[in-house]
Design an enzyme around this catalytic site. Structure first.
Site, PDB file in Angstrom:
ATOM      1  CD  GLU A   1     -33.145  53.423  14.987  1.00 59.58           C
ATOM      2  OE1 GLU A   1     -33.727  53.528  16.076  1.00 59.58           O
ATOM      3  OE2 GLU A   1     -32.509  54.357  14.478  1.00 59.58           O
TER       4      GLU A   1
ATOM      5  CB  SER B   1     -42.897  55.161  15.102  1.00 60.26           C
ATOM      6  OG  SER B   1     -42.566  56.258  14.274  1.00 60.26           O
TER       7      SER B   1
ATOM      8  CD  GLU C   1     -32.404  60.980  13.181  1.00 58.04           C
ATOM      9  OE1 GLU C   1     -31.772  61.255  14.220  1.00 58.04           O
ATOM     10  OE2 GLU C   1     -33.596  60.579  13.195  1.00 58.04           O
TER      11      GLU C   1
ATOM     12  CG  HIS D   1     -29.515  57.205  14.180  1.00 58.72           C
ATOM     13  ND1 HIS D   1     -30.252  57.992  13.332  1.00 58.72           N
ATOM     14  CD2 HIS D   1     -30.381  56.673  15.070  1.00 58.72           C
ATOM     15  CE1 HIS D   1     -31.528  57.953  13.720  1.00 58.72           C
ATOM     16  NE2 HIS D   1     -31.636  57.159  14.767  1.00 58.72           N
TER      17      HIS D   1
ATOM     18  N   GLY E   1     -39.584  58.631  13.499  1.00 62.32           N
ATOM     19  CA  GLY E   1     -40.194  59.939  13.732  1.00 62.32           C
ATOM     20  C   GLY E   1     -41.438  60.196  12.892  1.00 62.32           C
TER      21      GLY E   1
ATOM     22  CG  ASN F   1     -31.015  58.449  19.497  1.00 59.58           C
ATOM     23  OD1 ASN F   1     -30.443  59.432  19.986  1.00 59.58           O
ATOM     24  ND2 ASN F   1     -30.998  58.174  18.208  1.00 59.58           N
TER      25      ASN F   1
ATOM     26  CE  LYS G   1     -33.929  59.930  16.799  1.00 63.99           C
ATOM     27  NZ  LYS G   1     -34.746  59.706  15.611  1.00 63.99           N
TER      28      LYS G   1
END
Ligand code: 13P
Length: 248
Positions: free
Chosen positions: A163, A208, A96, A94, A169, A8, A10
């Protein structure tokens, strides 16, 4: 079960950077035949990525989709348009998108249904925040996201990505035990919903993942793949992840 390793990207990489990545990456994974390799660039780089991966086993994914087929929805992209651009998959739900664009379970579900109806494979994301984990709500959150996000959705061409938000991140990967515990829980929820058919759904881990921890994560019983952010931006590093060696 065939492993599913997805990148991904992003909001990273221009068209030129995408082409440069692919020219190095595609030859590096030529030999990797027992794994689905998927890359999700930003919308603007989909066409270039599709061109560069042509003739290889690498598969294209989008990072998002809208649920309508066409019309007056400024800024949005329809499932059919993604297929047209060469996508086989789409990432939906996701954290985000849930956090910054206020996508709730109902919106996520509409997107999943519309993508599946068009024939796109769906990488469905779920995961708890640090607060939720620390207050003992992890399983409740995961059960709600999975059950509500997948209402009315058949198990074919479905991948579920766990996730944990606190691991995205941050360099703070879930331990293999923490990840395995939630993966086993998700497998249980999916069995309740789909019965025996749930066995075709791969449950992959994201947060991560790096070349250093992929082997041990992939060694866990219920982890069938990875959804990789930061470590997927360099061809060498993502190729090493694709070439994981299960470690017990
Ligand atoms: P990182 O690998 O950068 O933690 O990102 C994980 C992720 O969100 C993949 O979708």
């Amino acid at each position: 079960m065939k492993a599913f390793i997805a990148a991904n990207w992003k909001m990273n990489k221009t068209v030129a950077e995408t082409r440069e990545f692919m020219k190095t990456f595609v030859p590096l994974v030529k030999d990797a035949s027992d794994v689905d390799i998927v890359i999700a660039p930003p919308f603007t780089a989909l066409a270039a990525a599709a061109e560069e991966m042509k003739g290889s086993a690498v598969q294209l994914s989008s990072q998002d989709v809208f649920w309508e087929e066409k019309g007056a929805f400024t800024g949005e992209v329809a499932p059919g348009m993604l297929l047209d651009a060469g996508c086989r998959h789409v990432i939906i739900g996701h954290s985000e998108r849930r956090q910054y664009f206020h996508e709730d379970d109902a919106v996520v579900n509409k997107k999943v249904k519309s993508a599946r109806k068009a024939g796109l494979g769906v990488i469905f994301c779920c995961g708890e925040s640090l607060d939720e984990r620390e207050s003992g709500k992890t399983f409740d959150v995961i059960r709600r996201e999975v059950e509500m996000g997948l209402v009315g959705v058949e198990p074919e061409q479905l991948v579920v990505a766990y996730e944990p938000i606190w691991a995205i991140g941050t360099g703070k990967t879930a331990t293999p035990d923490q990840a395995q515990e939630v993966h086993a829980f998700i497998a249980g929820v999916l069995t309740k919903v789909y019965g025996n058919k749930s066995g075709i759904i791969r449950i992959i881990y994201g947060g991560s993942v790096t070349p250093d921890n992929v082997d041990i994560l992939m060694g866990c019983k219920d982890i069938s793949g990875a959804l990789v952010g930061g470590a997927s931006l360099k061809p060498d590093s993502f190729s090493r992840i694709v070439h994981f060696k299960k470690e017990k």
